[in-house]
Design a protein around this motif. Structure first.
Motif, PDB file in Angstrom:
ATOM      1  N   VAL A  37      -4.027  73.862 110.522  1.00 23.43           N
ATOM      2  CA  VAL A  37      -2.634  73.398 110.185  1.00 23.43           C
ATOM      3  C   VAL A  37      -2.181  72.448 111.120  1.00 23.43           C
ATOM      4  N   TRP A  38      -2.426  72.491 112.497  1.00 18.90           N
ATOM      5  CA  TRP A  38      -1.961  71.902 113.552  1.00 18.90           C
ATOM      6  C   TRP A  38      -2.574  70.588 112.982  1.00 18.90           C
ATOM      7  N   LEU A  39      -3.979  70.358 112.707  1.00 18.18           N
ATOM      8  CA  LEU A  39      -4.335  68.834 112.149  1.00 18.18           C
ATOM      9  C   LEU A  39      -3.693  68.214 111.230  1.00 18.18           C
ATOM     10  N   VAL A  40      -3.157  69.114 110.118  1.00 17.86           N
ATOM     11  CA  VAL A  40      -2.174  68.458 109.142  1.00 17.86           C
ATOM     12  C   VAL A  40      -1.045  67.824 109.994  1.00 17.86           C
ATOM     13  N   VAL A  41      -0.698  68.578 110.770  1.00 18.81           N
ATOM     14  CA  VAL A  41       0.621  68.076 111.386  1.00 18.81           C
ATOM     15  C   VAL A  41       0.358  66.818 112.148  1.00 18.81           C
ATOM     16  N   THR A  42      -0.673  66.735 113.033  1.00 23.58           N
ATOM     17  CA  THR A  42      -1.308  65.637 113.725  1.00 23.58           C
ATOM     18  C   THR A  42      -1.361  64.327 112.955  1.00 23.58           C
ATOM     19  N   VAL A  43      -2.080  64.578 111.692  1.00 21.20           N
ATOM     20  CA  VAL A  43      -2.279  63.383 110.965  1.00 21.20           C
ATOM     21  C   VAL A  43      -1.099  63.220 110.312  1.00 21.20           C
ATOM     22  N   GLY A  44      -0.146  63.778 109.880  1.00 23.55           N
ATOM     23  CA  GLY A  44       1.055  63.583 109.207  1.00 23.55           C
ATOM     24  C   GLY A  44       1.946  62.594 110.221  1.00 23.55           C
ATOM     25  N   ILE A  45       1.753  63.041 111.658  1.00 21.40           N
ATOM     26  CA  ILE A  45       2.844  62.500 112.506  1.00 21.40           C
ATOM     27  C   ILE A  45       1.886  60.851 112.773  1.00 21.40           C
ATOM     28  N   LEU A  46       0.819  60.740 113.011  1.00 26.00           N
ATOM     29  CA  LEU A  46       0.116  59.487 112.954  1.00 26.00           C
ATOM     30  C   LEU A  46       0.228  58.519 111.655  1.00 26.00           C
ATOM     31  N   VAL A  47       0.203  59.190 110.480  1.00 26.51           N
ATOM     32  CA  VAL A  47       0.614  58.245 109.445  1.00 26.51           C
ATOM     33  C   VAL A  47       1.931  57.988 109.185  1.00 26.51           C
ATOM     34  N   LEU A  48       2.821  58.940 109.739  1.00 27.67           N
ATOM     35  CA  LEU A  48       4.208  58.484 109.825  1.00 27.67           C
ATOM     36  C   LEU A  48       4.652  57.375 110.758  1.00 27.67           C
ATOM     37  N   ALA A  49       3.793  57.304 111.797  1.00 30.18           N
ATOM     38  CA  ALA A  49       4.000  56.290 112.939  1.00 30.18           C
ATOM     39  C   ALA A  49       3.305  54.935 112.451  1.00 30.18           C
ATOM     40  N   ILE A  50       2.179  54.936 111.623  1.00 36.17           N
ATOM     41  CA  ILE A  50       1.759  53.872 111.192  1.00 36.17           C
ATOM     42  C   ILE A  50       2.594  53.119 109.900  1.00 36.17           C
ATOM     43  N   GLY A  51       2.998  54.043 109.394  1.00 30.58           N
ATOM     44  CA  GLY A  51       4.309  53.767 108.366  1.00 30.58           C
ATOM     45  C   GLY A  51       5.404  52.927 108.832  1.00 30.58           C
ATOM     46  N   ALA A  52       5.985  53.679 110.134  1.00 31.02           N
ATOM     47  CA  ALA A  52       6.888  53.078 110.674  1.00 31.02           C
ATOM     48  C   ALA A  52       6.624  51.641 111.432  1.00 31.02           C
ATOM     49  N   ALA A  53       5.511  51.554 111.776  1.00 33.04           N
ATOM     50  CA  ALA A  53       5.054  50.354 112.468  1.00 33.04           C
ATOM     51  C   ALA A  53       4.763  49.306 111.515  1.00 33.04           C
ATOM     52  N   LEU A  54       4.264  49.727 110.126  1.00 32.90           N
ATOM     53  CA  LEU A  54       4.329  48.610 109.220  1.00 32.90           C
ATOM     54  C   LEU A  54       5.686  48.096 108.854  1.00 32.90           C
ATOM     55  N   PHE A  55       6.409  49.044 108.518  1.00 34.89           N
ATOM     56  CA  PHE A  55       7.864  48.852 107.999  1.00 34.89           C
ATOM     57  C   PHE A  55       8.438  47.921 108.812  1.00 34.89           C
ATOM     58  N   THR A  56       8.449  48.303 110.125  1.00 33.90           N
ATOM     59  CA  THR A  56       9.405  47.611 111.054  1.00 33.90           C
ATOM     60  C   THR A  56       8.762  45.953 111.247  1.00 33.90           C
ATOM     61  N   ALA A  57       7.441  45.746 111.118  1.00 37.19           N
ATOM     62  CA  ALA A  57       6.814  44.388 111.258  1.00 37.19           C
ATOM     63  C   ALA A  57       7.410  43.639 109.991  1.00 37.19           C
ATOM     64  N   ALA A  58       7.541  44.337 108.963  1.00 38.33           N
ATOM     65  CA  ALA A  58       8.070  43.532 107.803  1.00 38.33           C
ATOM     66  C   ALA A  58       9.362  42.678 108.030  1.00 38.33           C
ATOM     67  N   PHE A  59      10.078  43.298 109.231  1.00 34.40           N
ATOM     68  CA  PHE A  59      11.529  42.600 109.442  1.00 34.40           C
ATOM     69  C   PHE A  59      11.314  41.707 110.675  1.00 34.40           C
ATOM     70  N   GLN A  60      10.255  41.631 111.103  1.00 31.65           N
ATOM     71  CA  GLN A  60      10.185  40.835 112.502  1.00 31.65           C
ATOM     72  C   GLN A  60      10.165  39.491 112.001  1.00 31.65           C
ATOM     73  N   ARG A  61      11.074  38.577 113.026  1.00 33.39           N
ATOM     74  CA  ARG A  61      10.962  36.990 112.874  1.00 33.39           C
ATOM     75  C   ARG A  61       9.713  36.395 112.668  1.00 33.39           C
ATOM     76  N   GLN A  62       8.799  36.852 113.650  1.00 32.49           N
ATOM     77  CA  GLN A  62       7.518  36.101 113.946  1.00 32.49           C
ATOM     78  C   GLN A  62       6.462  37.094 113.214  1.00 32.49           C
ATOM     79  N   GLU A  63       5.717  36.381 112.397  1.00 33.64           N
ATOM     80  CA  GLU A  63       4.588  37.230 111.636  1.00 33.64           C
ATOM     81  C   GLU A  63       3.397  37.337 112.539  1.00 33.64           C
ATOM     82  N   GLU A  64       3.058  38.594 112.726  1.00 33.56           N
ATOM     83  CA  GLU A  64       1.664  39.055 113.567  1.00 33.56           C
ATOM     84  C   GLU A  64       0.657  39.552 112.830  1.00 33.56           C
ATOM     85  N   ARG A  65      -0.539  38.997 112.858  1.00 30.25           N
ATOM     86  CA  ARG A  65      -1.766  39.518 112.402  1.00 30.25           C
ATOM     87  C   ARG A  65      -1.996  40.899 112.550  1.00 30.25           C
ATOM     88  N   SER A  66      -1.595  41.403 113.667  1.00 34.26           N
ATOM     89  CA  SER A  66      -1.910  42.688 114.133  1.00 34.26           C
ATOM     90  C   SER A  66      -1.350  43.786 112.976  1.00 34.26           C
TER      91      SER A  66
END
Length: 122
Positions: A37-66
Protein backbone atom coordinates in the motif's frame (compact mmCIF):
# COMPACT_ATOMS: atom_id res chain seq x y z
CA UNK A 1 -4.43 22.70 -28.33
CA UNK A 2 -1.31 22.76 -26.13
CA UNK A 3 -3.09 24.52 -23.27
CA UNK A 4 -6.10 22.20 -23.52
CA UNK A 5 -3.86 19.13 -23.44
CA UNK A 6 -1.90 20.41 -20.44
CA UNK A 7 -5.12 21.17 -18.57
CA UNK A 8 -6.75 17.85 -19.50
CA UNK A 9 -3.79 15.68 -18.55
CA UNK A 10 -3.11 17.81 -15.48
CA UNK A 11 -6.64 17.33 -14.16
CA UNK A 12 -6.71 13.62 -15.08
CA UNK A 13 -3.43 12.97 -13.27
CA UNK A 14 -4.41 15.11 -10.29
CA UNK A 15 -7.66 13.18 -9.87
CA UNK A 16 -6.15 9.72 -10.37
CA UNK A 17 -3.19 10.59 -8.17
CA UNK A 18 -5.26 11.95 -5.31
CA UNK A 19 -7.83 9.14 -5.33
CA UNK A 20 -5.83 6.58 -3.30
CA UNK A 21 -4.67 9.36 -0.96
CA UNK A 22 -8.21 10.51 -0.20
CA UNK A 23 -10.06 7.17 -0.12
CA UNK A 24 -7.89 4.05 -0.32
CA UNK A 25 -10.84 1.62 0.26
CA UNK A 26 -12.65 2.70 -2.94
CA UNK A 27 -9.39 2.72 -4.89
CA UNK A 28 -8.64 -0.84 -3.82
CA UNK A 29 -12.24 -1.93 -4.50
CA UNK A 30 -11.84 -0.90 -8.15
CA UNK A 31 -8.20 -1.75 -8.77
CA UNK A 32 -7.85 -4.80 -6.55
CA UNK A 33 -5.96 -5.58 -3.36
CA UNK A 34 -2.33 -4.51 -3.09
CA UNK A 35 0.51 -6.06 -1.12
CA UNK A 36 2.42 -2.79 -0.94
CA UNK A 37 0.00 0.00 0.00
CA UNK A 38 2.92 2.36 0.63
CA UNK A 39 3.81 1.99 -3.06
CA UNK A 40 0.25 2.95 -4.08
CA UNK A 41 0.57 6.06 -1.92
CA UNK A 42 3.98 6.89 -3.41
CA UNK A 43 2.75 6.53 -7.00
CA UNK A 44 -0.36 8.55 -6.15
CA UNK A 45 1.78 11.40 -4.84
CA UNK A 46 4.04 11.31 -7.91
CA UNK A 47 1.14 11.23 -10.37
CA UNK A 48 -0.51 14.09 -8.47
CA UNK A 49 2.76 16.06 -8.67
CA UNK A 50 3.00 15.48 -12.43
CA UNK A 51 -0.61 16.59 -12.83
CA UNK A 52 0.02 19.75 -10.82
CA UNK A 53 3.09 20.58 -12.92
CA UNK A 54 1.21 20.08 -16.19
CA UNK A 55 -1.78 22.10 -15.01
CA UNK A 56 0.51 24.91 -13.83
CA UNK A 57 2.38 24.91 -17.16
CA UNK A 58 -0.91 25.52 -18.98
CA UNK A 59 -1.11 28.98 -17.39
CA UNK A 60 2.50 30.10 -17.85
CA UNK A 61 3.08 33.09 -20.10
CA UNK A 62 6.03 31.48 -21.82
CA UNK A 63 5.63 28.01 -23.30
CA UNK A 64 8.30 25.50 -22.39
CA UNK A 65 8.86 22.23 -24.17
CA UNK A 66 9.70 20.52 -20.87
CA UNK A 67 6.01 20.33 -19.90
CA UNK A 68 5.23 18.49 -23.13
CA UNK A 69 8.13 16.11 -22.60
CA UNK A 70 6.86 15.40 -19.08
CA UNK A 71 3.31 14.87 -20.35
CA UNK A 72 4.34 12.59 -23.22
CA UNK A 73 6.74 10.36 -21.31
CA UNK A 74 4.43 10.13 -18.30
CA UNK A 75 1.61 8.94 -20.56
CA UNK A 76 3.82 6.45 -22.39
CA UNK A 77 5.39 5.13 -19.20
CA UNK A 78 2.19 4.76 -17.19
CA UNK A 79 0.38 3.24 -20.17
CA UNK A 80 3.16 0.72 -20.77
CA UNK A 81 3.09 -0.33 -17.11
CA UNK A 82 -0.70 -0.73 -17.30
CA UNK A 83 -0.51 -2.95 -20.39
CA UNK A 84 2.43 -5.06 -19.26
CA UNK A 85 1.13 -5.89 -15.82
CA UNK A 86 -2.56 -6.20 -16.75
CA UNK A 87 -1.75 -8.62 -19.58
CA UNK A 88 0.48 -10.64 -17.24
CA UNK A 89 -2.32 -10.94 -14.66
CA UNK A 90 -0.40 -8.94 -12.04
CA UNK A 91 -3.01 -6.17 -11.88
CA UNK A 92 -6.68 -6.09 -12.80
CA UNK A 93 -7.81 -5.54 -16.37
CA UNK A 94 -9.41 -2.24 -15.32
CA UNK A 95 -5.92 -0.76 -15.75
CA UNK A 96 -6.28 -1.36 -19.50
CA UNK A 97 -8.89 1.43 -19.49
CA UNK A 98 -6.24 3.75 -18.12
CA UNK A 99 -3.82 2.47 -20.77
CA UNK A 100 -6.25 3.58 -23.49
CA UNK A 101 -6.40 7.04 -21.95
CA UNK A 102 -2.62 7.18 -21.66
CA UNK A 103 -2.26 6.11 -25.31
CA UNK A 104 -4.65 8.88 -26.41
CA UNK A 105 -2.71 11.43 -24.36
CA UNK A 106 0.58 10.27 -25.92
CA UNK A 107 -0.94 10.55 -29.41
CA UNK A 108 -2.19 14.04 -28.61
CA UNK A 109 1.33 15.01 -27.53
CA UNK A 110 2.79 13.69 -30.78
CA UNK A 111 0.24 15.78 -32.68
CA UNK A 112 1.12 18.88 -30.63
CA UNK A 113 4.86 18.30 -31.13
CA UNK A 114 4.47 18.07 -34.92
CA UNK A 115 2.08 21.03 -35.15
CA UNK A 116 4.42 23.16 -33.04
CA UNK A 117 7.35 22.14 -35.20
CA UNK A 118 5.46 23.02 -38.39
CA UNK A 119 4.36 26.41 -37.09
CA UNK A 120 7.87 27.40 -35.94
CA UNK A 121 9.58 25.99 -39.02
CA UNK A 122 12.07 23.97 -36.96
Amino acid sequence: MLKTLLITQGIYYALTGIWPLVHMPSFLAVTGPKNEVWLVVTVGILVLAIGAALFTAAFQRQEERSAGVLGFFSAVGLGAVDVRYATHEVIRDVYLLDAVGEFLLALAWVYVFFKTRESTGK
